[in-house]
Design a protein around this motif. Structure first.
Motif, PDB file in Angstrom:
ATOM      1  N   HIS A  60       0.827  -1.207   0.000  1.00  0.00           N
ATOM      2  CA  HIS A  60       0.000   0.000   0.000  1.00  0.00           C
ATOM      3  C   HIS A  60       0.866   1.264   0.000  1.00  0.00           C
ATOM      4  O   HIS A  60       0.538   2.249  -0.657  1.00  0.00           O
ATOM      5  N   LEU A  61       1.985   1.225   0.719  1.00  0.00           N
ATOM      6  CA  LEU A  61       2.878   2.389   0.728  1.00  0.00           C
ATOM      7  C   LEU A  61       3.557   2.566  -0.621  1.00  0.00           C
ATOM      8  O   LEU A  61       3.713   3.691  -1.104  1.00  0.00           O
ATOM      9  N   GLN A  62       3.946   1.455  -1.250  1.00  0.00           N
ATOM     10  CA  GLN A  62       4.544   1.562  -2.582  1.00  0.00           C
ATOM     11  C   GLN A  62       3.510   2.076  -3.582  1.00  0.00           C
ATOM     12  O   GLN A  62       3.829   2.899  -4.441  1.00  0.00           O
ATOM     13  N   ALA A  63       2.276   1.609  -3.474  1.00  0.00           N
ATOM     14  CA  ALA A  63       1.216   2.107  -4.351  1.00  0.00           C
ATOM     15  C   ALA A  63       1.016   3.604  -4.150  1.00  0.00           C
ATOM     16  O   ALA A  63       0.797   4.338  -5.122  1.00  0.00           O
ATOM     17  N   LEU A  64       1.110   4.072  -2.908  1.00  0.00           N
ATOM     18  CA  LEU A  64       0.995   5.513  -2.649  1.00  0.00           C
ATOM     19  C   LEU A  64       2.076   6.281  -3.404  1.00  0.00           C
ATOM     20  O   LEU A  64       1.782   7.255  -4.105  1.00  0.00           O
ATOM     21  N   VAL A  65       3.308   5.831  -3.296  1.00  0.00           N
ATOM     22  CA  VAL A  65       4.416   6.523  -3.955  1.00  0.00           C
ATOM     23  C   VAL A  65       4.238   6.513  -5.475  1.00  0.00           C
ATOM     24  O   VAL A  65       4.413   7.539  -6.142  1.00  0.00           O
ATOM     25  N   LEU A  66       3.855   5.363  -6.028  1.00  0.00           N
ATOM     26  CA  LEU A  66       3.671   5.269  -7.483  1.00  0.00           C
ATOM     27  C   LEU A  66       2.491   6.117  -7.956  1.00  0.00           C
ATOM     28  O   LEU A  66       2.576   6.784  -8.992  1.00  0.00           O
ATOM     29  N   ASN A  67       1.399   6.115  -7.210  1.00  0.00           N
ATOM     30  CA  ASN A  67       0.236   6.925  -7.594  1.00  0.00           C
ATOM     31  C   ASN A  67       0.541   8.415  -7.491  1.00  0.00           C
ATOM     32  O   ASN A  67       0.119   9.205  -8.340  1.00  0.00           O
ATOM     33  N   LEU A  68       1.277   8.808  -6.451  1.00  0.00           N
ATOM     34  CA  LEU A  68       1.684  10.215  -6.350  1.00  0.00           C
ATOM     35  C   LEU A  68       2.578  10.605  -7.517  1.00  0.00           C
ATOM     36  O   LEU A  68       2.430  11.688  -8.088  1.00  0.00           O
ATOM     37  N   LYS A  69       3.497   9.722  -7.872  1.00  0.00           N
ATOM     38  CA  LYS A  69       4.388  10.009  -9.003  1.00  0.00           C
ATOM     39  C   LYS A  69       3.579  10.169 -10.291  1.00  0.00           C
ATOM     40  O   LYS A  69       3.807  11.100 -11.060  1.00  0.00           O
ATOM     41  N   LEU A  70       2.618   9.272 -10.517  1.00  0.00           N
ATOM     42  CA  LEU A  70       1.765   9.368 -11.699  1.00  0.00           C
ATOM     43  C   LEU A  70       1.001  10.690 -11.718  1.00  0.00           C
ATOM     44  O   LEU A  70       0.992  11.397 -12.736  1.00  0.00           O
ATOM     45  N   LEU A  71       0.378  11.038 -10.606  1.00  0.00           N
ATOM     46  CA  LEU A  71      -0.390  12.287 -10.557  1.00  0.00           C
ATOM     47  C   LEU A  71       0.503  13.512 -10.750  1.00  0.00           C
ATOM     48  O   LEU A  71       0.092  14.488 -11.373  1.00  0.00           O
ATOM     49  N   ARG A  72       1.722  13.441 -10.255  1.00  0.00           N
ATOM     50  CA  ARG A  72       2.653  14.572 -10.428  1.00  0.00           C
ATOM     51  C   ARG A  72       3.175  14.653 -11.852  1.00  0.00           C
ATOM     52  O   ARG A  72       3.448  15.746 -12.347  1.00  0.00           O
ATOM     53  N   ILE A  73       3.312  13.516 -12.512  1.00  0.00           N
ATOM     54  CA  ILE A  73       3.708  13.537 -13.929  1.00  0.00           C
ATOM     55  C   ILE A  73       2.583  14.137 -14.759  1.00  0.00           C
ATOM     56  O   ILE A  73       2.809  14.974 -15.629  1.00  0.00           O
ATOM     57  N   ILE A  74       1.369  13.716 -14.490  1.00  0.00           N
ATOM     58  CA  ILE A  74       0.210  14.215 -15.244  1.00  0.00           C
ATOM     59  C   ILE A  74      -0.068  15.679 -14.911  1.00  0.00           C
ATOM     60  O   ILE A  74      -0.292  16.494 -15.794  1.00  0.00           O
ATOM     61  N   GLY A  75      -0.053  16.020 -13.625  1.00  0.00           N
ATOM     62  CA  GLY A  75      -0.426  17.363 -13.186  1.00  0.00           C
ATOM     63  C   GLY A  75       0.687  18.375 -13.193  1.00  0.00           C
ATOM     64  O   GLY A  75       0.430  19.570 -13.076  1.00  0.00           O
ATOM     65  N   GLY A  76       1.922  17.915 -13.296  1.00  0.00           N
ATOM     66  CA  GLY A  76       3.045  18.840 -13.296  1.00  0.00           C
ATOM     67  C   GLY A  76       3.394  19.319 -11.896  1.00  0.00           C
ATOM     68  O   GLY A  76       2.882  18.821 -10.889  1.00  0.00           O
ATOM     69  N   ASN A  77       4.258  20.317 -11.845  1.00  0.00           N
ATOM     70  CA  ASN A  77       4.737  20.826 -10.560  1.00  0.00           C
ATOM     71  C   ASN A  77       3.632  21.447  -9.720  1.00  0.00           C
ATOM     72  O   ASN A  77       3.782  21.597  -8.509  1.00  0.00           O
ATOM     73  N   SER A  78       2.535  21.815 -10.341  1.00  0.00           N
ATOM     74  CA  SER A  78       1.458  22.469  -9.598  1.00  0.00           C
ATOM     75  C   SER A  78       0.537  21.468  -8.897  1.00  0.00           C
ATOM     76  O   SER A  78      -0.357  21.878  -8.165  1.00  0.00           O
TER      77      SER A  78
END
Length: 141
Positions: free
Chosen positions: A22-40
């Motif tokens: 679950h913690l690894q999924a959190l990190v991967l999902n955050l990375k995905l959202l940050r790639i899609i959403g950018g620095n903002s």
């Protein structure tokens, strides 16, 4: 209170408690959202089903850059609903146009429905778990 969208995840098969997954999924999902959403992209909160120690929660909150709630009912990353209307930061029109044309041609191939039926039959017979949602007569086997 501002409207919030959530990205949720969980295990569909009972594999026991696996906090690390679950913690690894959190990190991967955050990375995905940050790639899609950018620095903002800034999450509003994170809910985790894990029972983390207080010292671990500090590190998790640093990674998430927001408040993290442990022992929640589901795993979720909450973020402002306005983020859904933003353009994808990593979008590339030079790649999208030719790829979009290619995908449109592939979707029109007559073998597509037959291949999908074969795949559904194979997955059902091999695993017994796959139960696709039917969208029409072409999807039924």
């Amino acid at each position: 209170m501002p409207q919030v969208a959530e990205l949720r995840w969980g295990a569909n098969i009972d594999l026991g408690v696996n906090d690390q997954a679950h913690l690894q999924a959190l990190v991967l999902n955050l990375k995905l959202l940050r790639i899609i959403g950018g620095n903002s992209f800034d999450p509003s909160y994170v809910n985790l089903t894990v029972d983390a120690r207080p010292r671990d929660m500090e590190e998790i909150e640093q990674i998430a850059a927001c408040r993290v709630h442990a022992r929640a009912g589901s795993n979720a990353i909450g973020f402002p609903v306005q983020a859904l209307d933003k353009p994808i930061a990593s979008a590339n029109r030079l790649i999208f146009r030719p790829l979009g044309g290619y995908l449109a041609r592939v979707e029109s191939y007559p073998q597509r429905a037959a291949h999908r039926q074969w795949l559904h039959r194979t997955l059902r017979s091999e695993t017994g778990f796959f139960r696709p949602h039917s969208t029409g007569a072409a999807d039924r086997s």
